[in-house]
Design a protein around this motif. Structure first.
Motif, PDB file in Angstrom:
ATOM      1  N   LEU A 120       0.827  -1.203   0.000  1.00 27.38           N
ATOM      2  CA  LEU A 120       0.000   0.000   0.000  1.00 27.38           C
ATOM      3  C   LEU A 120       0.864   1.258   0.000  1.00 27.38           C
ATOM      4  O   LEU A 120       1.635   1.503   0.922  1.00 27.38           O
ATOM      5  N   ASP A 121       0.739   2.027  -1.073  1.00 26.86           N
ATOM      6  CA  ASP A 121       1.412   3.322  -1.200  1.00 26.86           C
ATOM      7  C   ASP A 121       0.677   4.059  -2.310  1.00 26.86           C
ATOM      8  O   ASP A 121       0.916   3.803  -3.493  1.00 26.86           O
ATOM      9  N   TRP A 122      -0.220   4.946  -1.932  1.00 31.05           N
ATOM     10  CA  TRP A 122      -1.092   5.579  -2.919  1.00 31.05           C
ATOM     11  C   TRP A 122      -0.356   6.511  -3.863  1.00 31.05           C
ATOM     12  O   TRP A 122      -0.944   7.048  -4.800  1.00 31.05           O
ATOM     13  N   PRO A 223       1.088  15.429 -19.296  1.00 29.46           N
ATOM     14  CA  PRO A 223       0.533  14.253 -18.599  1.00 29.46           C
ATOM     15  C   PRO A 223       0.229  14.517 -17.133  1.00 29.46           C
ATOM     16  O   PRO A 223      -0.700  13.914 -16.580  1.00 29.46           O
ATOM     17  N   LYS A 224       0.964  15.428 -16.506  1.00 27.82           N
ATOM     18  CA  LYS A 224       0.704  15.730 -15.105  1.00 27.82           C
ATOM     19  C   LYS A 224      -0.703  16.293 -14.905  1.00 27.82           C
ATOM     20  O   LYS A 224      -1.284  16.148 -13.828  1.00 27.82           O
ATOM     21  N   LYS A 229      -5.123  14.752  -8.893  1.00 30.90           N
ATOM     22  CA  LYS A 229      -4.257  15.438  -7.944  1.00 30.90           C
ATOM     23  C   LYS A 229      -4.188  14.642  -6.640  1.00 30.90           C
ATOM     24  O   LYS A 229      -5.190  14.344  -6.008  1.00 30.90           O
ATOM     25  N   GLY A 230      -2.966  14.305  -6.275  1.00 34.19           N
ATOM     26  CA  GLY A 230      -2.764  13.535  -5.058  1.00 34.19           C
ATOM     27  C   GLY A 230      -1.712  14.181  -4.191  1.00 34.19           C
ATOM     28  O   GLY A 230      -1.503  15.386  -4.195  1.00 34.19           O
ATOM     29  N   ASP A 231      -1.039  13.346  -3.455  1.00 33.67           N
ATOM     30  CA  ASP A 231       0.035  13.796  -2.582  1.00 33.67           C
ATOM     31  C   ASP A 231       1.148  14.439  -3.410  1.00 33.67           C
ATOM     32  O   ASP A 231       1.387  14.030  -4.555  1.00 33.67           O
TER      33      ASP A 231
END
Length: 445
Positions: A120-122, A223-224, A229-231
Motif C-alpha cells: 500500500l502506497d497511494w 501528462p501531469k 491530484k494527489g500527494d
C-alpha cells in the motif's frame, strides 16, 4: 503437502518448478524478486516456436486448482475477448486489430485480482493509475464503506498469471528493468515482486489514459494535468520517445480464472448444482444467502456452465465403474468453489493469508476423494496422446508443453515435476511420498 497438489489430474501439463534449490538472487527464500528472475530465465530458454504458447505462472505454495485445463483456456479467451472489445470501443475502433503501433492497447495477459493495492502506497502508479470501471458496480461486495471485504477487486495480484510466452517475456523484462531503475534496499517492500509488476501495469494504464485524451482533444497536454491530484510525492510516469509502455496486461476482475482469498471469504461458497435446466445438460443452484448485506435480498440462481459440466464428466468417465451414479449425476452433486457476487465457479484459488486453511480446503476439493483413481486414469490416457482438449479453443488444438520422462510408467509414483530449464526430474518419492496418505485418504484428525 503444498507442492503435491496434483494438478495433472485436471489435465494440466507436468509443472515446472522455477528456482528449485537456487542460491543468491535466484533463491526465493532470500528474495521474492527471485520469482521474476527465475521465470525470466525459463521464458528465455523457450524457442521461438513457443511465442504463442500459453504459460501459466503461479505461486508455488498457496495456489489450488479446481477446474480442468481446457475450461481455464476457454475462460482465458472469453475474458480477454470481452476486454479487447471494450478497449477497442474506448479508442473508437471496431477491433483492437485496428489499433496499430508498438503501444497499441490490447489484452493478452491476465493477473489475478486483489481488493487492496499491495504494497500500500497511494503514490505508486500501481495504486492510483488503474481503471475504475471494472464492470462490477460499487457496493456489489458490500456497502461502500472502506472495509477491505467490501472493496471491488480492482488491483493486481502477482501470484497467478496467464498469457502467451512472447508477451510474458516482455512483461518480465519490463519488470526487471523497473526493479533495476527503482530498487531501494532500505525500502520496506523493496523485495516485493508485486510492487514492481503492479507499477508496470499502472504506468501502462496511465499512458492509455493519456493516449485516449489525445485521441479526442488533439492537444499538447502535460501528462501531469491528466493525473488526479494527489500527494505532492505522487509518482507521475514519464517516458522517452519510442519507449514501450504497453504490455497487454489485464486483470481477471470477476475471478473466472483466478480467485484471490483476502477480503473475499464472505462471498465464497462451495455450492452443489442439483437443478437441471430444460435441455438436461446445464445445472444450477439456488442461493439465498445475503453476504453483501443487501437491504432487501432475494434468492437468485447461479448456473454451472455447460462446458464445465462436459469437462468434469469427461474426467470422470474413465472411472465411471467406481462411481455410484452416472457422471452427470455425480457432477450435479459436486461442491464447487463459487464467487457468489460474480457468479463464477473459479478455476484456481489463491490462498493469500493464513496457510493452514489449505489443509482443510484440500479435502473439500471435488476431486480429492477420487484423486488416486483419476490420476491413474489420466496417466493411462497420456500414453495415447498429449492433448488438453478434444475441441478447438480459439481455433487451435491445445497440447501439454511438458510431459513425463520417456521411461515413466502408469503408476502414480511416476508423477513428478521438472526443474527450471535444467532437465532435472523431481520424483514422487522426493516430493509427495511422505504425504501420500493425506493426498489419497480421508482427512487425518
Amino acid at each position: 503437502m503444498q507442492s503435491c497438489r496434483i494438478v495433472y489430474i485436471l489435465g494440466y501439463p507436468i509443472p515446472v518448478f522455477n528456482g528449485w534449490n537456487k542460491s543468491g538472487e535466484f533463491d526465493a527464500s532470500v528474495t521474492h524478486l527471485a520469482k521474476v528472475r527465475n521465470v525470466m530465465r525459463y521464458l528465455d530458454s523457450l524457442n521461438s516456436a513457443s511465442e504463442d504458447d500459453l504459460v501459466l505462472m503461479i505461486d508455488g505454495y498457496d495456489v489450488v486448482f479446481q477446474l480442468p485445463a481446457d475450461v481455464l483456456i476457454q475462460r482465458y479467451f472469453a475474458v480477454i475477448g470481452a476486454a479487447n472489445a471494450k478497449i477497442a470501443a474506448h479508442f473508437g475502433a471496431d477491433s483492437v486489430d485496428e489499433l496499430v503501433g508498438d503501444n497499441s492497447p490490447r489484452q493478452t495477459i491476465l493477473f489475478g485480482p486483489e481488493k487492496i493495492c499491495y504494497p500500500l502506497d497511494w503514490n505508486r502508479p500501481g495504486c492510483w493509475a488503474i481503471p475504475e470501471d471494472i464492470d462490477i458496480p460499487v457496493g456489489a461486495f458490500g456497502p461502500d464503506d472502506g472495509q477491505l471485504s467490501h472493496n471491488l477487486p480492482r488491483w493486481l495480484n502477482s501470484g497467478t498469471i496467464l498469457g502467451p510466452v512472447g508477451d510474458m517475456k516482455e512483461l518480465f523484462a519490463a519488470t526487471l528493468e523497473k526493479i533495476k531503475a527503482t530498487y531501494d534496499p532500505i525500502h520496506e517492500f523493496s523485495d516485493s515482486d508485486q510492487r514492481y509488476m503492479s507499477d508496470v501495469w499502472g504506468e501502462q494504464e496511465f499512458w492509455r489514459s493519456v493516449n485516449r485524451h489525445n485521441q479526442y482533444f488533439h492537444d499538447d497536454v502535460n501528462p501531469k494535468d491528466i493525473a488526479p491530484k494527489g500527494d505532492p510525492d505522487q509518482i507521475i510516469p514519464t517516458r522517452e520517445a519510442g519507449q514501450k509502455t504497453e504490455f497487454h496486461i489485464g486483470i481477471d476482475y470477476k475471478s473466472g480464472l483466478f480467485q484471490t482469498r483476502v477480503g473475499s471469504d464472505h462471498v465464497l461458497e462451495h455450492l452443489s448444482f442439483p437443478n437441471s435446466v430444460p435441455d438436461g445438460i446445464g445445472l444450477w443452484a439456488s442461493v439465498s444467502e445475503n453476504p453483501i448485506e443487501s437491504p432487501n435480498p432475494q434468492p437468485y440462481e447461479i448456473y454451472l456452465p455447460t462446458n464445465v459440466v462436459s469437462s468434469l464428466s469427461r474426467l470422470l468417465k474413465p472411472i465411471s465403474h467406481t462411481l455410484e451414479a452416472d457422471q452427470h449425476s455425480i457432477v450435479s452433486s459436486l461442491r464447487l468453489g463459487t464467487n457468489l457476487v460474480t457468479k463464477n465457479i473459479y478455476g484456481l484459488f489463491h490462498c493469500i493469508g493464513e496457510k493452514t486453511y489449505l489443509d482443510d480446503l484440500w479435502y473439500r476439493l471435488w476431486f480429492q476423494k477420487h484423486a488416486k483413481a483419476l490420476l491413474e486414469a489420466r496417466l493411462e490416457s497420456s500414453k495415447e496422446d498429449n492433448k488438453i482438449s478434444d475441441i478447438l479453443i480459439d481455433g487451435r488444438k491445445w497440447v501439454v508443453a511438458h510431459g513425463f520422462p520417456t521411461a515413466s510408467n502408469s503408476s502414480v509414483h511416476s508423477v513428478g515435476a521438472w526443474v527450471d530449464m535444467d532437465g532435472q526430474w523431481l520424483t514422487w518419492e522426493e516430493l509427495c511420498e511422505p504425504y501420500e496418505g493425506n493426498l489419497f485418504g480421508d482427512k487425518l484428525e
